[in-house]
Design a protein around this motif. Structure first.
Motif, mmCIF file in Angstrom:
data_model
loop_
_atom_site.group_PDB
_atom_site.id
_atom_site.type_symbol
_atom_site.label_atom_id
_atom_site.label_comp_id
_atom_site.label_asym_id
_atom_site.label_seq_id
_atom_site.Cartn_x
_atom_site.Cartn_y
_atom_site.Cartn_z
ATOM 1 N N VAL A 40 0.834 -1.187 0.000
ATOM 2 C CA VAL A 40 0.000 0.000 0.000
ATOM 3 C C VAL A 40 0.880 1.253 0.000
ATOM 4 O O VAL A 40 0.645 2.182 -0.761
ATOM 5 C CB VAL A 40 -0.969 0.001 1.208
ATOM 6 C CG1 VAL A 40 -1.696 1.313 1.329
ATOM 7 C CG2 VAL A 40 -1.946 -1.142 1.114
ATOM 8 N N LEU A 41 1.894 1.266 0.854
ATOM 9 C CA LEU A 41 2.782 2.426 0.908
ATOM 10 C C LEU A 41 3.552 2.591 -0.402
ATOM 11 O O LEU A 41 3.685 3.704 -0.909
ATOM 12 C CB LEU A 41 3.772 2.296 2.068
ATOM 13 C CG LEU A 41 3.187 2.417 3.459
ATOM 14 C CD1 LEU A 41 4.247 2.104 4.509
ATOM 15 C CD2 LEU A 41 2.627 3.806 3.688
ATOM 16 N N ARG A 54 2.684 1.649 -3.378
ATOM 17 C CA ARG A 54 1.762 2.147 -4.410
ATOM 18 C C ARG A 54 1.560 3.652 -4.284
ATOM 19 O O ARG A 54 1.534 4.371 -5.276
ATOM 20 C CB ARG A 54 0.416 1.420 -4.333
ATOM 21 C CG ARG A 54 0.338 0.208 -5.222
ATOM 22 C CD ARG A 54 -1.095 -0.273 -5.373
ATOM 23 N NE ARG A 54 -1.737 -0.648 -4.118
ATOM 24 C CZ ARG A 54 -1.614 -1.828 -3.537
ATOM 25 N NH1 ARG A 54 -0.889 -2.767 -4.081
ATOM 26 N NH2 ARG A 54 -2.238 -2.087 -2.410
ATOM 27 N N SER A 55 1.423 4.126 -3.062
ATOM 28 C CA SER A 55 1.243 5.558 -2.834
ATOM 29 C C SER A 55 2.480 6.348 -3.267
ATOM 30 O O SER A 55 2.355 7.394 -3.903
ATOM 31 C CB SER A 55 0.957 5.829 -1.353
ATOM 32 O OG SER A 55 -0.279 5.270 -0.989
ATOM 33 N N SER A 115 4.679 5.404 -5.463
ATOM 34 C CA SER A 115 4.732 5.277 -6.923
ATOM 35 C C SER A 115 3.820 6.301 -7.595
ATOM 36 O O SER A 115 4.227 6.978 -8.550
ATOM 37 C CB SER A 115 4.322 3.860 -7.314
ATOM 38 O OG SER A 115 4.190 3.737 -8.705
ATOM 39 N N ARG A 116 2.606 6.417 -7.097
ATOM 40 C CA ARG A 116 1.652 7.373 -7.673
ATOM 41 C C ARG A 116 2.078 8.821 -7.428
ATOM 42 O O ARG A 116 2.005 9.653 -8.318
ATOM 43 C CB ARG A 116 0.256 7.145 -7.105
ATOM 44 C CG ARG A 116 -0.475 6.040 -7.806
ATOM 45 C CD ARG A 116 -1.935 5.986 -7.386
ATOM 46 N NE ARG A 116 -2.179 4.621 -6.948
ATOM 47 C CZ ARG A 116 -2.692 4.263 -5.791
ATOM 48 N NH1 ARG A 116 -3.102 5.162 -4.936
ATOM 49 N NH2 ARG A 116 -2.855 3.006 -5.483
ATOM 50 N N ASP A 123 7.389 -5.140 -7.926
ATOM 51 C CA ASP A 123 7.462 -5.994 -6.743
ATOM 52 C C ASP A 123 8.376 -7.159 -7.107
ATOM 53 O O ASP A 123 7.936 -8.130 -7.717
ATOM 54 C CB ASP A 123 6.061 -6.485 -6.377
ATOM 55 C CG ASP A 123 6.035 -7.256 -5.073
ATOM 56 O OD1 ASP A 123 7.075 -7.327 -4.384
ATOM 57 O OD2 ASP A 123 4.971 -7.788 -4.741
ATOM 58 N N ASP A 145 7.667 -0.031 5.777
ATOM 59 C CA ASP A 145 6.684 0.611 6.644
ATOM 60 C C ASP A 145 7.307 1.193 7.904
ATOM 61 O O ASP A 145 7.064 2.345 8.240
ATOM 62 C CB ASP A 145 5.523 -0.337 6.978
ATOM 63 C CG ASP A 145 5.966 -1.630 7.630
ATOM 64 O OD1 ASP A 145 7.189 -1.916 7.671
ATOM 65 O OD2 ASP A 145 5.096 -2.383 8.095
#
Length: 99
Positions: free
Chosen positions: A1-2, A4-5, A7-8, A16, A62
């Motif tokens: 999740v982190l 992806r954030s 990356s965006r 991955d 994380d």
């Protein structure tokens, strides 16, 4: 999740590529035990390594406690031909009791 954030936010590709092959949870382990627990724990499979070989990468974690997990992951990527590894982490935890 982190990841992806990240990356965006930076408009960067997300890959991955690491596989964790060993190691147990790091909770309640001291600094030396953490380093030993993750030594050699990550591998960069050849078919995935070609995606990042010769590139600069951002490793997203994380929580950074002793840095052992991040170091083991970075070493696996560097041994697979990554040019450089830059760590981004969400939180920093103290690795031991100060009391």
């Amino acid at each position: 999740v982190l990841a992806r954030s990240v990356s965006r936010f930076w408009d960067l590709p997300l890959e991955d590529v690491l596989v964790r092959r060993s190691g147990r949870t790091q909770v309640r382990l001291g600094p030396r035990e953490r380093a030993e627990n993750v030594r050699g724990a990550f591998v960069l499979p050849l078919h995935l390594g070609s995606r990042i070989q010769g590139r600069d990468v951002i490793l997203v974690d994380d929580v950074l406690t002793t840095g052992s997990t991040a170091m083991a992951a970075a070493m696996a990527m560097e041994s697979g031909g990554v040019n450089s590894v830059h760590l981004r982490t969400f939180a920093r935890a103290l690795p031991f009791s100060l009391g």
